[in-house]
Design a protein around this motif. Structure first.
Motif, PDB file in Angstrom:
ATOM      1  N   LYS A   1      35.031  45.068  49.562  1.00 10.39           N
ATOM      2  CA  LYS A   1      34.171  45.107  48.364  1.00 10.39           C
ATOM      3  C   LYS A   1      32.738  45.504  48.672  1.00 10.39           C
ATOM      4  CE  LYS A   1      37.021  42.110  45.677  1.00 10.39           C
ATOM      5  NZ  LYS A   1      37.738  40.910  46.049  1.00 10.39           N
TER       6      LYS A   1
ATOM      7  N   GLN B   1      35.841  47.248  32.985  1.00 14.06           N
ATOM      8  CA  GLN B   1      37.249  47.217  33.418  1.00 14.06           C
ATOM      9  C   GLN B   1      38.134  48.031  32.467  1.00 14.06           C
ATOM     10  OE1 GLN B   1      38.984  43.361  32.864  1.00 14.06           O
ATOM     11  NE2 GLN B   1      40.716  43.775  34.181  1.00 14.06           N
TER      12      GLN B   1
ATOM     13  N   LYS C   1      37.258  54.043  30.393  1.00 14.86           N
ATOM     14  CA  LYS C   1      37.623  55.102  31.339  1.00 14.86           C
ATOM     15  C   LYS C   1      36.409  55.914  31.792  1.00 14.86           C
ATOM     16  CE  LYS C   1      42.502  55.678  30.347  1.00 14.86           C
ATOM     17  NZ  LYS C   1      42.650  54.266  30.118  1.00 14.86           N
TER      18      LYS C   1
ATOM     19  N   LEU D   1      33.985  45.255  42.420  1.00 14.81           N
ATOM     20  CA  LEU D   1      35.282  45.078  41.742  1.00 14.81           C
ATOM     21  C   LEU D   1      35.933  46.416  41.394  1.00 14.81           C
ATOM     22  CD1 LEU D   1      34.386  42.164  39.245  1.00 14.81           C
ATOM     23  CD2 LEU D   1      35.924  42.023  41.209  1.00 14.81           C
ATOM     24  N   TYR D   2      35.102  47.396  41.017  1.00 14.21           N
ATOM     25  CA  TYR D   2      35.650  48.692  40.572  1.00 14.21           C
ATOM     26  C   TYR D   2      35.000  49.826  41.363  1.00 14.21           C
ATOM     27  CZ  TYR D   2      36.801  45.411  36.943  1.00 14.21           C
ATOM     28  OH  TYR D   2      37.249  44.296  36.297  1.00 14.21           O
TER      29      TYR D   2
ATOM     30  N   GLU E   1      35.896  52.646  42.172  1.00 13.44           N
ATOM     31  CA  GLU E   1      36.121  54.015  41.685  1.00 13.44           C
ATOM     32  C   GLU E   1      35.099  54.390  40.602  1.00 13.44           C
ATOM     33  OE1 GLU E   1      37.811  51.357  40.987  1.00 13.44           O
ATOM     34  OE2 GLU E   1      38.332  51.342  38.856  1.00 13.44           O
ATOM     35  N   LYS E   2      34.351  53.405  40.083  1.00  8.77           N
ATOM     36  CA  LYS E   2      33.382  53.694  39.009  1.00  8.77           C
ATOM     37  C   LYS E   2      31.960  53.735  39.566  1.00  8.77           C
ATOM     38  CE  LYS E   2      36.438  52.256  35.461  1.00  8.77           C
ATOM     39  NZ  LYS E   2      36.838  51.402  34.382  1.00  8.77           N
TER      40      LYS E   2
END
Ligand code: 13P
Ligand code: SF4
Length: 347
Positions: A13, A268, A271, A290-291, A293-294
């Motif tokens: 993370k 979350q 898109k 947590l994300y 890819e963003k």
């Protein structure tokens, strides 16, 4: 989980921006805290603003003020370690007085909680008798005790609508009050330091509808419409999210306004590739963890100096030394509980 497993999880993370040696140190601390947590039959609640290494390692639950209050009320553990600020730990004690509630740093306050006293609320009630008082949970227990019902950023509009009153005293966050007033279609008045309270004969009260207070969050008041415009220019298509403690100009310029957990859920479920978070700086780091890819943008590293007080080191000490115990005087607790409980039952 052993130290290596915690290290692996944290690295996944945080490894993109935190040096390995630092992550190893944090993993060792987290391991010791988790051991002690089990030995002492404790639960650790972590607010979404906790620094990333803490947020991603020791809490049994993370969340916004409302979610953590509900969890504190339900836990069957002996000890609640509150990795958040003092008013949150007090709310846990108000709801679950049999438990020992520990706050790892006593100076973890809040500018909103500091902005109003119980005497201020009593004065308002004298000035506007029979007008219900809604207080934001970002207040201390004695202020809650003077209130009819509490609210959080996640349920403020619902709480106001549940009252079915034409006029409401809404304390102490000026910006949250303005945001909720707009959302629920109400006018708002504020006390003026120089002129005192405007005269409010009972027959004119309906015109006022919301009676506010000049409390502000020292972090969220820093964000400006210019920040939003800059981001939109530099990052076309960016989704701008603001906490309702930001000014109404900022929340109106944003694409989404909501509680800390509502913002996490929004990222979350959406898109869009990039998001700008107008809230406490650590939360953007936590969402980025947590994300991965963003693209999570934080144009200014505004940190809450109170939330920042809570570290892994102090949380370990809290469990080792049983510090700092949060207590609320029983007569205050019982009156505050009515207001908090009423809120929890509304939503
Ligand atoms: P939330 O209830 O949205 O988590 O907010 C708490 C807080 O202190 C925001 O500054
Ligand atoms: Fe209080 Fe603002 Fe810090 Fe939240 S971010 S705890 S409202 S000072």
């Amino acid at each position: 989980m052993n130290v290596d497993q915690i290290f692996e999880e944290l690295s996944a993370k945080l490894g993109r921006w935190m040096p390995e040696s630092e992550i190893r140190k944090k993993a060792e601390l987290a391991f010791r805290i988790n051991q002690l947590k089990k030995e002492r039959n404790a639960v650790i609640l972590g607010h979404n603003y906790m620094e990333p290494a803490l947020f991603h390692s020791i809490p049994d639950f993370t969340g916004d003020s409302l979610e953590l209050a509900r969890l504190a009320a339900q836990t069957d553990k002996d000890i609640i370690v509150f990795c958040g600020v003092k008013f949150m730990a007090e709310t846990a004690k108000i709801l679950n007085p049999q438990k020992t509630v520990l706050l790892p740093a006593l100076n973890a306050g809040c500018s909103l909680a500091e902005s109003i006293t119980a005497e201020d609320v009593r004065n308002l009630k004298r000035k506007f008798p029979d007008v219900p008082v809604v207080t934001y949970v970002n207040t201390y227990a004695d202020v809650k005790a003077e209130s009819d019902v509490c609210c959080t950023s996640g349920n403020a509009a619902k709480v106001v609508e549940s009252l079915k009153n034409d006029t409401i005293i809404f304390l102490p966050d000026e910006y949250l009050a303005r945001n909720v007033a707009r959302q629920t279609g109400k006018h708002i008045i504020f006390p003026s330091k120089s002129k005192g309270w405007p005269e409010a004969p009972t027959d004119k009260l309906l015109d006022y509808q919301f009676i506010g207070w000049h409390g502000r969050c020292e972090v969220h008041e820093l964000f400006t419409v210019g920040d939003v415009e800059d981001a939109r220019e530099k990052y076309p298509g960016v989704v701008v999210m603001a906490h309702p403690e930001c000014s109404p100009e900022v929340t109106q310029a944003a694409d989404f306004a909501g509680s800390t957990s509502a913002m996490i859920k929004f990222v979350q479920e959406n898109k869009a590739p990039s998001y700008l978070l107008l809230t406490e700086g650590s939360m953007a780091d936590n969402i980025a963890g947590l994300y991965p890819e963003k693209n999570i943008l934080r144009i200014k590293g505004h940190r809450c100096p109170h939330m920042q007080q809570i570290t892994l080191e102090d949380t370990l000490l809290a469990l080792q030394k049983n510090q700092f115990v949060i207590d609320v005087e029983e007569s205050v607790r019982l009156r505050a509980k009515r207001a908090v409980q009423r809120m929890i039952e509304i939503v």
